[in-house]
Design a protein around this motif. Structure first.
Motif, PDB file in Angstrom:
ATOM      1  N   ASP A 263      69.698  49.067 -17.433  1.00 40.23           N
ATOM      2  CA  ASP A 263      70.276  47.827 -17.391  1.00 40.23           C
ATOM      3  C   ASP A 263      70.113  47.152 -18.961  1.00 40.23           C
ATOM      4  O   ASP A 263      69.171  46.411 -19.570  1.00 40.23           O
TER       5      ASP A 263
ATOM      6  N   CYS B 141      71.097  44.034 -20.320  1.00 39.98           N
ATOM      7  CA  CYS B 141      71.033  42.447 -19.480  1.00 39.98           C
ATOM      8  C   CYS B 141      69.612  42.465 -19.320  1.00 39.98           C
ATOM      9  O   CYS B 141      69.342  40.915 -18.736  1.00 39.98           O
ATOM     10  N   LYS B 142      68.339  43.362 -20.009  1.00 35.90           N
ATOM     11  CA  LYS B 142      67.224  42.953 -19.209  1.00 35.90           C
ATOM     12  C   LYS B 142      66.268  43.299 -21.148  1.00 35.90           C
ATOM     13  O   LYS B 142      66.704  44.538 -21.526  1.00 35.90           O
TER      14      LYS B 142
ATOM     15  N   ILE C 101      67.709  53.082 -14.168  1.00 37.69           N
ATOM     16  CA  ILE C 101      68.126  52.768 -12.747  1.00 37.69           C
ATOM     17  C   ILE C 101      69.060  53.433 -12.467  1.00 37.69           C
ATOM     18  O   ILE C 101      69.880  54.155 -13.241  1.00 37.69           O
TER      19      ILE C 101
ATOM     20  N   GLU D 192      72.439  55.373 -10.938  1.00 34.51           N
ATOM     21  CA  GLU D 192      73.763  55.193 -10.772  1.00 34.51           C
ATOM     22  C   GLU D 192      74.147  55.681  -9.729  1.00 34.51           C
ATOM     23  O   GLU D 192      74.061  56.725  -9.384  1.00 34.51           O
TER      24      GLU D 192
ATOM     25  N   ASN E 273      74.585  42.194 -12.962  1.00 36.32           N
ATOM     26  CA  ASN E 273      74.439  42.933 -12.108  1.00 36.32           C
ATOM     27  C   ASN E 273      75.002  41.545 -10.448  1.00 36.32           C
ATOM     28  O   ASN E 273      75.115  40.535 -10.299  1.00 36.32           O
TER      29      ASN E 273
ATOM     30  N   ASN F 126      72.052  45.802  -5.283  1.00 32.89           N
ATOM     31  CA  ASN F 126      72.489  45.555  -6.562  1.00 32.89           C
ATOM     32  C   ASN F 126      72.398  43.893  -6.842  1.00 32.89           C
ATOM     33  O   ASN F 126      72.838  44.147  -7.784  1.00 32.89           O
TER      34      ASN F 126
ATOM     35  N   TYR G 258      70.960  40.655  -8.236  1.00 37.35           N
ATOM     36  CA  TYR G 258      69.946  40.469  -8.952  1.00 37.35           C
ATOM     37  C   TYR G 258      68.141  39.978  -9.511  1.00 37.35           C
ATOM     38  O   TYR G 258      68.387  39.531  -8.038  1.00 37.35           O
ATOM     39  N   PRO G 259      67.666  41.349  -9.238  1.00 42.37           N
ATOM     40  CA  PRO G 259      67.758  42.067 -10.457  1.00 42.37           C
ATOM     41  C   PRO G 259      68.128  43.244  -9.774  1.00 42.37           C
ATOM     42  O   PRO G 259      66.917  43.475  -9.014  1.00 42.37           O
ATOM     43  N   SER G 260      69.101  43.691 -10.675  1.00 43.09           N
ATOM     44  CA  SER G 260      69.510  44.927  -9.518  1.00 43.09           C
ATOM     45  C   SER G 260      68.323  46.717  -9.719  1.00 43.09           C
ATOM     46  O   SER G 260      67.557  46.720 -10.840  1.00 43.09           O
TER      47      SER G 260
ATOM     48  N   PHE H  46      72.926  51.029  -9.642  1.00 44.54           N
ATOM     49  CA  PHE H  46      74.188  50.487 -10.770  1.00 44.54           C
ATOM     50  C   PHE H  46      75.302  51.410  -9.508  1.00 44.54           C
ATOM     51  O   PHE H  46      75.007  52.461  -8.777  1.00 44.54           O
TER      52      PHE H  46
ATOM     53  N   GLU I 175      71.371  35.252 -16.202  1.00 44.19           N
ATOM     54  CA  GLU I 175      72.480  36.022 -15.845  1.00 44.19           C
ATOM     55  C   GLU I 175      72.626  36.515 -14.265  1.00 44.19           C
ATOM     56  O   GLU I 175      74.240  36.325 -13.818  1.00 44.19           O
TER      57      GLU I 175
END
Length: 403
Positions: A38, A40-41, A47, A49, A182, A233, A235-237, A240, A363
């Motif tokens: 991720d 954006c973390k 994670i 997919e 997410n 999925n 937040y927090p995912s 994916f 996010e």
């Protein structure tokens, strides 16, 4: 109506099964190399997919299990068996199944964009063949102000099939390019599905009862499995969804729109995706440089997202690029910084546009903002479809031909 009650019960079971399978099978995807990080973390944990393949499979299995129930009485009376309806359902399942397979292949093989445009076209062929055999209606109703020039309706023939094929391509890819944070892909799909279901329920009282009943039989299991996917999925995912989910979702919406004769109404529910596509055109067609990822840029210090940017070098800037940048700048649709070497501007996605207009945000807040906009656009779509349509169409004629 009893069949819908049974379908809802089956869909509840599908929700529980999807939820459980996603929880239990995550490690299998990671072990198979299907995982991502991720961006954006702060955390860089793996994670899983392409988890959309799980919800897609359960969705298809649910409809397959329902076939003996939905067509039970008809099977007992073979003389009155609805062959046309059965062919429609099989064609719908075949197209969705093709997109499930091709989408998973894309997640595994990371296909190029030109193939992403070709695959939905191929997968929509069974759909178009059944539409040709069962309906072959290629007529557009002309709005009242234009009827003095074109008449009440226009038959566009083969061009209508090109339009429907392009609809399948658009639906599958439109969700895919409005993505990257997410819960956004699944969240927008849930809202579109709910919009279609609400539209179907409203229209059940009309002449197109069978068409909207058919749509409900597909959309209810889809919604159930997608809600289970959204749970993981959001937040927090924890997972994916991959291109598989976007392809299956887009094809599902195209299927019900085409076979239930409300393809133009489906496009109204895609207003944010249409806006995002039009805004992205300069980068999608490489008029403006398009990086591999156009995700928002994450700041670990503030835990906020801000618009990501791309660079256009002045020495390599074609005339068309200059014209496009001037237009977008005059409309205040880009945030750009110019120096002697080039121009730095935000990547052209609806996600980045929201960030340059509203400022950096978390996010989860960004996802909620975009989903609220999706809901707002759905309200606009219903306003266009009902109160406003009466100003441009004779509704008795429109309801007989609408698709």
């Amino acid at each position: 109506m009893w069949s819908l009650v049974i379908l809802i019960l089956l869909s509840l079971f599908a929700y529980i099964l999807t939820d459980e399978l996603i929880y239990k099978l995550q490690s299998l995807f990671i072990n198979a190399g299907l995982f991502g990080i991720d961006l954006c973390k702060v955390s860089k944990e793996k994670i899983p997919e392409a988890i959309g393949v799980i919800s897609g499979c359960v969705f298809l299995i649910t409809i397959l299990l329902f076939i003996p129930i939905g067509f039970g009485y008809s099977l007992m009376d073979r003389g009155n068996f609805p062959h046309h309806e059965f062919a429609e359902l099989l064609a719908a399942l075949l197209s969705i199944c093709c997109m499930l397979l091709l989408g998973f292949a894309d997640d595994v093989l990371n296909l190029k964009w030109r193939y992403k445009l070709l695959l939905p076209t191929i997968a929509s062929l069974p759909l178009l063949v059944v539409y040709y055999v069962n309906f072959n209606s290629t007529t557009f109703i002309i709005p009242i102000p234009l009827r003095q020039f074109f008449g009440i309706s226009v038959n566009i023939g083969f061009l209508y099939y090109i339009y429907m094929g392009m609809l399948a391509v658009f639906c599958t890819n439109a969700i895919n390019i409005l993505a990257g944070i997410n819960g956004l892909e699944v969240g927008q799909s849930v809202i579109i599905a709910l919009s279609i279901i609400l539209f179907n329920i409203i229209e059940l009282r009309g002449d197109q009862y069978k068409a909207h009943n058919f749509s409900l039989h597909i959309m209810i299991p889809y919604l159930a499995t997608t809600l289970a996917l959204l749970k993981h999925n959001w937040y927090p995912s924890k997972v994916f969804v991959g291109d598989t989910f976007c392809y299956v979702s887009g094809m599902t919406f195209a299927v019900v729109g085409i076979l239930s004769h409300f393809s133009k109404t489906v496009l109204l529910f895609f207003l944010p995706q249409i806006i995002n596509f039009l805004y992205s055109v300069p980068q999608l067609f490489h008029i403006v440089p398009c990086p591999r990822h156009r995700l928002p840029k994450y700041s670990a210090e503030t835990d906020l997202l801000r618009a990501s940017r791309t660079v256009v070098l002045k020495k390599d800037m074609p005339l068309l690029t200059k014209v496009v940048l001037r237009i977008f700048t005059s409309l205040k649709l880009v945030d750009k910084v110019e120096d002697k070497d080039g121009v730095i501007l935000n990547n052209m996605t609806l996600i980045n546009l929201v960030l340059i207009k509203l400022g950096p945000m978390s996010e989860v807040q960004l996802t909620k903002t975009l989903l609220v906009f999706q809901i707002f656009c759905t309200c606009i779509a219903f306003l266009i479809r009902y109160p406003m349509a009466s100003y441009f169409y004779d509704l008795n004629i429109y309801n007989n031909f609408v698709s």
